[in-house]
Design a protein around this motif. Structure first.
Motif, PDB file in Angstrom:
ATOM      1  N   ARG A   1       4.082   5.659  -5.477  1.00 54.06           N
ATOM      2  CA  ARG A   1       4.049   5.687  -6.939  1.00 54.06           C
ATOM      3  C   ARG A   1       3.018   6.709  -7.433  1.00 54.06           C
ATOM      4  NH1 ARG A   1       3.219   0.104  -9.300  1.00 54.06           N
ATOM      5  NH2 ARG A   1       5.380  -0.091  -8.707  1.00 54.06           N
ATOM      6  N   ARG A   2       1.844   6.721  -6.791  1.00 58.02           N
ATOM      7  CA  ARG A   2       0.784   7.658  -7.169  1.00 58.02           C
ATOM      8  C   ARG A   2       1.229   9.096  -6.903  1.00 58.02           C
ATOM      9  NH1 ARG A   2      -3.030   9.227  -3.840  1.00 58.02           N
ATOM     10  NH2 ARG A   2      -2.926   7.365  -2.565  1.00 58.02           N
TER      11      ARG A   2
ATOM     12  N   LYS B   1       0.833  -1.191   0.000  1.00 57.33           N
ATOM     13  CA  LYS B   1       0.000   0.000   0.000  1.00 57.33           C
ATOM     14  C   LYS B   1       0.874   1.249   0.000  1.00 57.33           C
ATOM     15  CE  LYS B   1      -3.906   2.016   2.375  1.00 57.33           C
ATOM     16  NZ  LYS B   1      -4.815   1.924   3.492  1.00 57.33           N
ATOM     17  N   ARG B   2       1.949   1.237   0.788  1.00 55.98           N
ATOM     18  CA  ARG B   2       2.873   2.361   0.855  1.00 55.98           C
ATOM     19  C   ARG B   2       3.553   2.566  -0.494  1.00 55.98           C
ATOM     20  NH1 ARG B   2       8.282   2.317   2.480  1.00 55.98           N
ATOM     21  NH2 ARG B   2       7.967   0.170   3.073  1.00 55.98           N
TER      22      ARG B   2
END
Length: 117
Positions: A10-11, A4-5
């Protein structure tokens, strides 16, 4: 948790790159537009300062004693690199295979004029 991190990082990187790209685009675009306007005005100014010459053709009647060389002497100007180039264009335009002219024959010859017709 670590996946998730990684996705969040990346986002965030992608959003940051988009933001930097938009900033770069909007900072370069006005400079590009101003440059295009400036160069279009300078191109128009230089084009209008030169006299425009237009190429035309006219038909002439061959008289006794006329030759391609004498026609070149009378009609060739600085727009043709040489008398021979002018003669070659006359031959090409009139589909002449040799230099023989017949009295009473019509030939099409090129000329240049600054007047647009």
């Amino acid at each position: 948790m670590s996946e998730k991190r990684i996705r969040n990082n990346r986002r965030k990187r992608q959003q940051e790159l988009k933001r930097k790209g938009a900033i770069l685009l909007f900072s370069i675009l006005p400079v590009f537009i101003i440059g295009m306007i400036f160069f279009s005005f300078s191109a128009k100014a230089s084009a209008s300062s030169k006299d425009a010459c237009y190429k035309y053709y006219t038909s002439i009647l061959i008289q006794d004693g006329d030759s391609l060389w004498s026609l070149a002497e009378k009609n060739q100007d600085e727009h043709f690199p040489s008398k021979q180039a002018y003669i070659e264009e006359i031959k090409r335009t009139n589909n002449l295979s040799d230099d023989i002219l017949i009295s009473g024959q019509y030939l099409i010859i090129p000329y240049y004029s600054s007047e647009f017709r």
